[in-house]
Motif scaffolding. Structure first.
Motif, PDB file in Angstrom:
ATOM      1  N   VAL A  79       0.850  -1.193   0.000  1.00  0.00           N
ATOM      2  CA  VAL A  79       0.000   0.000   0.000  1.00  0.00           C
ATOM      3  C   VAL A  79       0.886   1.243   0.000  1.00  0.00           C
ATOM      4  O   VAL A  79       2.098   1.172   0.202  1.00  0.00           O
ATOM      5  N   ALA A  80       0.234   2.385  -0.239  1.00  0.00           N
ATOM      6  CA  ALA A  80       0.884   3.696  -0.179  1.00  0.00           C
ATOM      7  C   ALA A  80       2.159   3.731  -1.041  1.00  0.00           C
ATOM      8  O   ALA A  80       2.129   3.334  -2.202  1.00  0.00           O
ATOM      9  N   LYS A  81       3.291   4.176  -0.467  1.00  0.00           N
ATOM     10  CA  LYS A  81       4.507   4.380  -1.254  1.00  0.00           C
ATOM     11  C   LYS A  81       5.061   3.066  -1.790  1.00  0.00           C
ATOM     12  O   LYS A  81       5.615   3.021  -2.897  1.00  0.00           O
ATOM     13  N   ARG A  84       3.179   2.344  -4.888  1.00  0.00           N
ATOM     14  CA  ARG A  84       3.606   3.238  -5.966  1.00  0.00           C
ATOM     15  C   ARG A  84       4.965   2.823  -6.518  1.00  0.00           C
ATOM     16  O   ARG A  84       5.216   2.944  -7.727  1.00  0.00           O
ATOM     17  N   LEU A  85       5.855   2.322  -5.655  1.00  0.00           N
ATOM     18  CA  LEU A  85       7.178   1.911  -6.106  1.00  0.00           C
ATOM     19  C   LEU A  85       7.088   0.722  -7.065  1.00  0.00           C
ATOM     20  O   LEU A  85       7.714   0.731  -8.134  1.00  0.00           O
ATOM     21  N   VAL A  86       6.312  -0.284  -6.703  1.00  0.00           N
ATOM     22  CA  VAL A  86       6.179  -1.451  -7.583  1.00  0.00           C
ATOM     23  C   VAL A  86       5.509  -1.049  -8.891  1.00  0.00           C
ATOM     24  O   VAL A  86       5.938  -1.460  -9.978  1.00  0.00           O
ATOM     25  N   MET A  87       4.477  -0.215  -8.806  1.00  0.00           N
ATOM     26  CA  MET A  87       3.818   0.267 -10.022  1.00  0.00           C
ATOM     27  C   MET A  87       4.782   1.104 -10.864  1.00  0.00           C
ATOM     28  O   MET A  87       4.796   1.009 -12.098  1.00  0.00           O
ATOM     29  N   GLY A  88       5.590   1.930 -10.186  1.00  0.00           N
ATOM     30  CA  GLY A  88       6.554   2.756 -10.906  1.00  0.00           C
ATOM     31  C   GLY A  88       7.575   1.922 -11.651  1.00  0.00           C
ATOM     32  O   GLY A  88       7.917   2.213 -12.800  1.00  0.00           O
ATOM     33  N   ILE A  89       8.065   0.858 -11.016  1.00  0.00           N
ATOM     34  CA  ILE A  89       9.020  -0.032 -11.673  1.00  0.00           C
ATOM     35  C   ILE A  89       8.371  -0.718 -12.863  1.00  0.00           C
ATOM     36  O   ILE A  89       8.964  -0.817 -13.946  1.00  0.00           O
ATOM     37  N   GLU A  90       7.131  -1.176 -12.685  1.00  0.00           N
ATOM     38  CA  GLU A  90       6.431  -1.861 -13.780  1.00  0.00           C
ATOM     39  C   GLU A  90       6.270  -0.927 -14.980  1.00  0.00           C
ATOM     40  O   GLU A  90       6.488  -1.317 -16.129  1.00  0.00           O
ATOM     41  N   HIS A 147      15.575   5.865  -5.361  1.00  0.00           N
ATOM     42  CA  HIS A 147      14.540   6.803  -4.899  1.00  0.00           C
ATOM     43  C   HIS A 147      15.068   8.234  -4.889  1.00  0.00           C
ATOM     44  O   HIS A 147      14.817   8.987  -3.947  1.00  0.00           O
ATOM     45  N   SER A 148      15.809   8.626  -5.912  1.00  0.00           N
ATOM     46  CA  SER A 148      16.450   9.932  -5.942  1.00  0.00           C
ATOM     47  C   SER A 148      15.651  10.920  -6.793  1.00  0.00           C
ATOM     48  O   SER A 148      15.690  10.865  -8.026  1.00  0.00           O
ATOM     49  N   THR A 149      14.948  11.831  -6.146  1.00  0.00           N
ATOM     50  CA  THR A 149      14.232  12.857  -6.892  1.00  0.00           C
ATOM     51  C   THR A 149      15.208  13.848  -7.525  1.00  0.00           C
ATOM     52  O   THR A 149      14.914  14.424  -8.573  1.00  0.00           O
ATOM     53  N   VAL A 214       6.437   8.090  -7.512  1.00  0.00           N
ATOM     54  CA  VAL A 214       6.699   7.223  -6.359  1.00  0.00           C
ATOM     55  C   VAL A 214       6.972   8.062  -5.117  1.00  0.00           C
ATOM     56  O   VAL A 214       6.468   7.779  -4.020  1.00  0.00           O
ATOM     57  N   SER A 215       7.762   9.115  -5.284  1.00  0.00           N
ATOM     58  CA  SER A 215       8.185   9.914  -4.138  1.00  0.00           C
ATOM     59  C   SER A 215       7.081  10.822  -3.600  1.00  0.00           C
ATOM     60  O   SER A 215       6.884  10.938  -2.386  1.00  0.00           O
TER      61      SER A 215
END
Length: 230
Positions: A79-81, A84-90, A147-149, A214-215
């Motif tokens: 959930v939450a971040k 978003r991280l797994v979705m972002g990688i996909e 995770h570097s913005t 993600v961030s």
């Protein structure tokens, strides 16, 4: 209620594997971009075939990583971040696969056309553009895995430089077409390569936007500004 420690440890391990495999795919794609462009500049058909074959490895990694992302979502239901991280990688994996397709387009152009005449300045411009695009793509991958913005913002800013190279190729080609229309095929080939490289840069930008998603939870596509920095 807190989750079971073993559950958290398993999710972290699965996420680490996703990051490692994603970084490997990113490195493969960036290297193939440079390989395909070098094949074009040297009109080296053997090198072009190597780039085409490498794209098969990129496609295979894409399918596996996409499957792994869905597996993590189903098994751990983050959930939450974390979600978003797994979705972002996909989503980022899809951008790498499409970037690989553009590199393959450059390699196929080498095989499909006779050797093209390129002025020294054209070679330098395309070589520099390919190197910049490869570095930008590599930085976008690092931005996602770390995770570097800040790295993501650097990618967005670099996109302006990539576009400037593309515009320079277009402007030079228009002049050359006016001077020597008989070599139109060579000039159009230059544009094809520049456009393919520019689109690879766009996919790097898409990945950078995923990092900001993600961030910050900001939807990709809403993070770019005229300055190239979200």
């Amino acid at each position: 209620m807190s989750q079971h420690p073993h559950f958290l440890k398993s999710f972290d391990a699965a996420l680490q594997v996703l990051r490692q495999n994603f970084q490997q795919m990113g490195n493969m794609t960036a290297e193939n971009c440079v390989l395909a462009t070098s094949a074009y500049l040297a009109h080296d058909e053997a090198r072009a075939l190597e780039a085409i074959n490498h794209d098969l490895d990129i496609d295979e990694t894409f399918e596996q990583l996409r499957s792994d992302c869905f597996d993590v979502l189903l098994r751990f239901q983050p959930v939450a971040k974390d979600l978003r991280l797994v979705m972002g990688i996909e989503h980022a994996v899809g951008n790498l696969e499409r970037a690989g397709d553009h590199a393959k387009t450059i390699a196929r152009h080498v095989i499909a056309t006779p050797r093209q005449m390129l002025a020294p300045e054209d070679r330098i411009r395309l070589d520099e553009m390919a190197a910049l695009v490869a570095r930008t793509l590599g930085k976008s991958v690092i931005a996602m895995t770390d995770h570097s913005t800040e790295a993501a913002k650097q990618v967005l800013a670099a996109d302006l430089r990539v576009d400037a190279y593309r515009d320079a190729v277009f402007d030079a080609t228009i002049v050359d077409l006016q001077r020597n229309a008989a070599q139109a095929r060579d000039h159009i080939g230059r544009i094809l390569v520049a456009v393919a490289l520019e689109r690879i840069g766009d996919h790097a930008t898409n990945i950078a936007e995923e990092v900001l998603f993600v961030s910050r939870g900001v939807a990709p596509g809403a993070t770019r500004t005229g300055s190239g920095i979200g």
